[in-house]
Design a protein around this motif. Structure first.
Motif, PDB file in Angstrom:
ATOM      1  N   LEU A  53      -2.393  -1.907  -3.654  1.00 56.28           N
ATOM      2  CA  LEU A  53      -3.708  -1.271  -3.511  1.00 56.28           C
ATOM      3  C   LEU A  53      -3.622   0.244  -3.618  1.00 56.28           C
ATOM      4  O   LEU A  53      -2.716   0.865  -3.035  1.00 56.28           O
ATOM      5  N   PHE A  54      -4.596   0.795  -4.346  1.00 53.65           N
ATOM      6  CA  PHE A  54      -4.684   2.245  -4.549  1.00 53.65           C
ATOM      7  C   PHE A  54      -6.135   2.671  -4.347  1.00 53.65           C
ATOM      8  O   PHE A  54      -7.055   1.909  -4.647  1.00 53.65           O
ATOM      9  N   GLY A  55      -6.330   3.898  -3.863  1.00 57.74           N
ATOM     10  CA  GLY A  55      -7.684   4.359  -3.576  1.00 57.74           C
ATOM     11  C   GLY A  55      -8.369   4.938  -4.800  1.00 57.74           C
ATOM     12  O   GLY A  55      -7.741   5.564  -5.654  1.00 57.74           O
ATOM     13  N   ARG A  56      -9.672   4.739  -4.865  1.00 59.27           N
ATOM     14  CA  ARG A  56     -10.467   5.392  -5.916  1.00 59.27           C
ATOM     15  C   ARG A  56     -10.535   6.890  -5.695  1.00 59.27           C
ATOM     16  O   ARG A  56     -10.956   7.628  -6.577  1.00 59.27           O
ATOM     17  N   LYS A  57     -10.154   7.360  -4.508  1.00 56.17           N
ATOM     18  CA  LYS A  57     -10.078   8.800  -4.251  1.00 56.17           C
ATOM     19  C   LYS A  57      -9.280   9.479  -5.360  1.00 56.17           C
ATOM     20  O   LYS A  57      -9.602  10.576  -5.796  1.00 56.17           O
ATOM     21  N   ASP A  58      -8.199   8.795  -5.790  1.00 59.36           N
ATOM     22  CA  ASP A  58      -7.364   9.308  -6.879  1.00 59.36           C
ATOM     23  C   ASP A  58      -7.654   8.438  -8.099  1.00 59.36           C
ATOM     24  O   ASP A  58      -6.841   7.599  -8.498  1.00 59.36           O
ATOM     25  N   ALA A  59      -8.846   8.614  -8.676  1.00 59.35           N
ATOM     26  CA  ALA A  59      -9.328   7.681  -9.700  1.00 59.35           C
ATOM     27  C   ALA A  59      -8.458   7.721 -10.958  1.00 59.35           C
ATOM     28  O   ALA A  59      -8.207   6.687 -11.578  1.00 59.35           O
TER      29      ALA A  59
ATOM     30  N   VAL B  78       0.871  -1.184   0.000  1.00 60.76           N
ATOM     31  CA  VAL B  78       0.000   0.000   0.000  1.00 60.76           C
ATOM     32  C   VAL B  78       0.905   1.230   0.000  1.00 60.76           C
ATOM     33  O   VAL B  78       1.468   1.598   1.037  1.00 60.76           O
ATOM     34  N   PRO B  79       1.072   1.863  -1.172  1.00 58.48           N
ATOM     35  CA  PRO B  79       1.906   3.076  -1.219  1.00 58.48           C
ATOM     36  C   PRO B  79       1.170   4.281  -0.646  1.00 58.48           C
ATOM     37  O   PRO B  79      -0.008   4.500  -0.964  1.00 58.48           O
ATOM     38  N   THR B  80       1.843   5.071   0.177  1.00 56.80           N
ATOM     39  CA  THR B  80       1.240   6.291   0.740  1.00 56.80           C
ATOM     40  C   THR B  80       2.290   7.389   0.847  1.00 56.80           C
ATOM     41  O   THR B  80       3.489   7.126   0.802  1.00 56.80           O
ATOM     42  N   MET B  81       1.787   8.599   1.064  1.00 55.99           N
ATOM     43  CA  MET B  81       2.690   9.714   1.379  1.00 55.99           C
ATOM     44  C   MET B  81       2.591  10.055   2.861  1.00 55.99           C
ATOM     45  O   MET B  81       3.060  11.110   3.292  1.00 55.99           O
ATOM     46  N   GLY B  82       1.967   9.170   3.628  1.00 57.66           N
ATOM     47  CA  GLY B  82       1.946   9.358   5.081  1.00 57.66           C
ATOM     48  C   GLY B  82       0.879  10.312   5.564  1.00 57.66           C
ATOM     49  O   GLY B  82      -0.041  10.674   4.851  1.00 57.66           O
TER      50      GLY B  82
ATOM     51  N   GLY C 125      -8.754   6.503   5.255  1.00 58.76           N
ATOM     52  CA  GLY C 125      -8.705   6.087   3.845  1.00 58.76           C
ATOM     53  C   GLY C 125      -7.532   5.136   3.626  1.00 58.76           C
ATOM     54  O   GLY C 125      -7.665   4.088   2.987  1.00 58.76           O
ATOM     55  N   HIS C 126      -6.376   5.508   4.170  1.00 60.12           N
ATOM     56  CA  HIS C 126      -5.209   4.620   4.085  1.00 60.12           C
ATOM     57  C   HIS C 126      -5.478   3.320   4.843  1.00 60.12           C
ATOM     58  O   HIS C 126      -5.136   2.234   4.377  1.00 60.12           O
ATOM     59  N   VAL C 127      -6.077   3.462   6.032  1.00 59.74           N
ATOM     60  CA  VAL C 127      -6.316   2.273   6.878  1.00 59.74           C
ATOM     61  C   VAL C 127      -7.242   1.290   6.164  1.00 59.74           C
ATOM     62  O   VAL C 127      -7.033   0.074   6.233  1.00 59.74           O
TER      63      VAL C 127
ATOM     64  N   ILE D  12     -13.643   5.161  -1.757  1.00 59.48           N
ATOM     65  CA  ILE D  12     -13.298   6.381  -1.023  1.00 59.48           C
ATOM     66  C   ILE D  12     -13.852   6.305   0.400  1.00 59.48           C
ATOM     67  O   ILE D  12     -15.004   5.919   0.599  1.00 59.48           O
ATOM     68  N   VAL D  13     -13.034   6.674   1.362  1.00 63.62           N
ATOM     69  CA  VAL D  13     -13.525   6.834   2.731  1.00 63.62           C
ATOM     70  C   VAL D  13     -13.761   8.328   2.950  1.00 63.62           C
ATOM     71  O   VAL D  13     -12.909   9.160   2.597  1.00 63.62           O
ATOM     72  N   ARG D  14     -14.937   8.643   3.500  1.00 64.28           N
ATOM     73  CA  ARG D  14     -15.338  10.039   3.704  1.00 64.28           C
ATOM     74  C   ARG D  14     -15.452  10.362   5.180  1.00 64.28           C
ATOM     75  O   ARG D  14     -15.745   9.482   5.988  1.00 64.28           O
TER      76      ARG D  14
ATOM     77  N   ALA E 296     -14.354  13.906   1.386  1.00 64.11           N
ATOM     78  CA  ALA E 296     -13.419  12.801   1.149  1.00 64.11           C
ATOM     79  C   ALA E 296     -12.171  13.014   2.000  1.00 64.11           C
ATOM     80  O   ALA E 296     -11.601  14.120   2.015  1.00 64.11           O
ATOM     81  N   LEU E 297     -11.751  11.974   2.695  1.00 66.35           N
ATOM     82  CA  LEU E 297     -10.560  12.112   3.540  1.00 66.35           C
ATOM     83  C   LEU E 297      -9.331  12.395   2.704  1.00 66.35           C
ATOM     84  O   LEU E 297      -9.088  11.760   1.679  1.00 66.35           O
ATOM     85  N   SER E 298      -8.547  13.347   3.166  1.00 62.74           N
ATOM     86  CA  SER E 298      -7.266  13.681   2.552  1.00 62.74           C
ATOM     87  C   SER E 298      -6.374  14.229   3.647  1.00 62.74           C
ATOM     88  O   SER E 298      -6.861  14.921   4.564  1.00 62.74           O
TER      89      SER E 298
HETATM   90  P1  AMP Z   1      -1.695   9.561  -0.437  1.00 62.74           P
HETATM   91  O1  AMP Z   1      -1.000   9.304   0.859  1.00 62.74           O
HETATM   92  O2  AMP Z   1      -2.644  10.719  -0.394  1.00 62.74           O
HETATM   93  O3  AMP Z   1      -0.768   9.569  -1.619  1.00 62.74           O
HETATM   94  O4  AMP Z   1      -2.640   8.300  -0.666  1.00 62.74           O
HETATM   95  C1  AMP Z   1      -2.136   7.003  -0.637  1.00 62.74           C
HETATM   96  C2  AMP Z   1      -3.200   6.058  -1.142  1.00 62.74           C
HETATM   97  O5  AMP Z   1      -4.361   6.185  -0.333  1.00 62.74           O
HETATM   98  C3  AMP Z   1      -3.635   6.378  -2.586  1.00 62.74           C
HETATM   99  O6  AMP Z   1      -3.834   5.169  -3.292  1.00 62.74           O
HETATM  100  C4  AMP Z   1      -4.906   7.137  -2.389  1.00 62.74           C
HETATM  101  O7  AMP Z   1      -5.796   7.040  -3.469  1.00 62.74           O
HETATM  102  C5  AMP Z   1      -5.474   6.451  -1.162  1.00 62.74           C
HETATM  103  N1  AMP Z   1      -6.406   7.352  -0.465  1.00 62.74           N
HETATM  104  C6  AMP Z   1      -6.180   8.631  -0.063  1.00 62.74           C
HETATM  105  N2  AMP Z   1      -7.290   9.150   0.478  1.00 62.74           N
HETATM  106  C7  AMP Z   1      -8.246   8.180   0.419  1.00 62.74           C
HETATM  107  C8  AMP Z   1      -9.617   8.113   0.801  1.00 62.74           C
HETATM  108  N3  AMP Z   1     -10.229   9.137   1.373  1.00 62.74           N
HETATM  109  N4  AMP Z   1     -10.267   6.956   0.584  1.00 62.74           N
HETATM  110  C9  AMP Z   1      -9.653   5.895  -0.004  1.00 62.74           C
HETATM  111  N5  AMP Z   1      -8.368   5.896  -0.396  1.00 62.74           N
HETATM  112  C10 AMP Z   1      -7.672   7.029  -0.194  1.00 62.74           C
END
Ligand code: AMP
Length: 293
Positions: free
Chosen positions: A139-145, A21-25, A30-32, A169-171, A177-179
């Motif tokens: 795994l990648f989120g649909r948040k960033d479709a 699961v790649p993230t920017m922290g 949403g990440h969880v 997307i988790v809201r 939408a969570l960000s």
């Molecule tokens: P980021 O840390 O923002 O680069 O996101 C890392 C991953 O989490 C990406 O695949 C995003 O699409 C996903 N993500 C971020 N926010 C959400 C969200 N609210 N719901 C679902 N996935 C998310």
């Protein structure tokens, strides 16, 4: 959970089916949700944490992106991550980057128009993560479709032996939408109108509207005091603008609210097509936990 800074050490520790699961922290629910979904699909679960400079087109956005390794470690461990891969710039870019991965047909619209070079940065860093960690599933989120479409195409075109899986997307409990950037929002009322517009478009679709321009204008008509960048009905696989919602697709929006740029979308998938409106939290997000911001 182990926190590790190098590809080599990570590869030495993983076994069985590997999930990534790649993230920017600055993790949130949403990440969880992606981590928990990945957990059920693999033996060793790696989450990566790297604020990738090459995908930022604005240095102020990069500089102020929230970072908190201790907080993220605690959340990742509790969610079931085995290895938190947290490389430094030296590990990710030991020499000046002379190779770039670009998927122009999918990347040069919507986000690509407004964030020059963004998807080349994303596709390249994800290719590096896939090559360096060798996951079986990522795994990648649909948040960033649009990102999900770019990464899926990139992995297939370059023959990475990985399944790319998208998560809903988790809201937040009010629908936003969570960000990780939500902690900077001042005009929440305006920010919420993005979600309100998208849900109105989902309602319209469920009442039989499939005309792309009409669905887009339903979103626009709901917006409050925001600086709109785009609203587009896009093919979920190719990201091409659609005239009619007759295949898997998403309606994406990007707007600035004060100094904060937000994106959101509603995704349509399945046979027959059904709107994925995302999942709302029942309580306040961990983003706002005291001492964490
Ligand atoms: P980021 O840390 O923002 O680069 O996101 C890392 C991953 O989490 C990406 O695949 C995003 O699409 C996903 N993500 C971020 N926010 C959400 C969200 N609210 N719901 C679902 N996935 C998310």
């Amino acid at each position: 959970m182990k926190t590790i800074g190098t590809f080599a050490e990570t590869r030495a520790l993983v076994s069985g089916r590997i999930g990534l699961v790649p993230t920017m922290g600055f993790l949130h629910e949403g990440h969880v949700s992606l981590i928990e979904h990945a957990r059920s699909m693999c033996d060793t679960l790696v989450a990566s944490l790297y604020v990738n400079p090459t995908q930022f087109d604005e240095s102020t956005d990069f500089d102020r992106y929230p970072r908190d390794l201790d907080r993220d470690s605690a959340i990742a461990a509790a969610a079931g991550v085995d290895i938190l891969f947290a490389p430094d710039d030296e590990e990710m870019y030991p020499t000046p980057l002379l190779t770039q991965v670009h998927v122009p047909a999918l990347a040069d619209r919507m986000e690509g128009v407004h964030r020059s070079g963004h998807f080349a940065g994303v596709a390249t860093v994800v290719a590096k993560l896939l090559a360096g960690i060798k996951p079986d599933v990522a795994l990648f989120g649909r948040k960033d479709a649009q990102q999900l479409a770019v990464v899926t195409t990139m992995a297939a075109d370059l023959s990475f032996p990985v399944d790319i899986v998208g998560g809903s997307i988790v809201r937040e409990r009010d629908g936003l939408a969570l960000s990780s950037r939500n902690i900077f929002i001042e005009d929440r009322t305006a920010a919420l109108t993005l979600h309100v517009g998208l849900m109105a478009a989902a309602d319209a679709f469920e009442q039989g509207v499939i005309d792309g321009a009409e669905l887009e204008s339903v979103v626009v008509d709901s917006l409050g005091d925001v600086e709109l960048e785009y609203v587009e009905l896009a093919d979920a696989r190719t990201t091409e603008r659609l005239v009619t919602l007759d295949r898997p697709a998403f309606i994406a929006i990007a707007a600035r609210i004060g100094g904060v740029r937000l994106i959101d979308n509603v995704y349509f998938t399945g046979t027959p097509l059904v709107a994925d409106r995302g999942n709302r939290l029942g309580a306040e997000s961990m983003l706002y936990d005291e001492g964490d911001s």
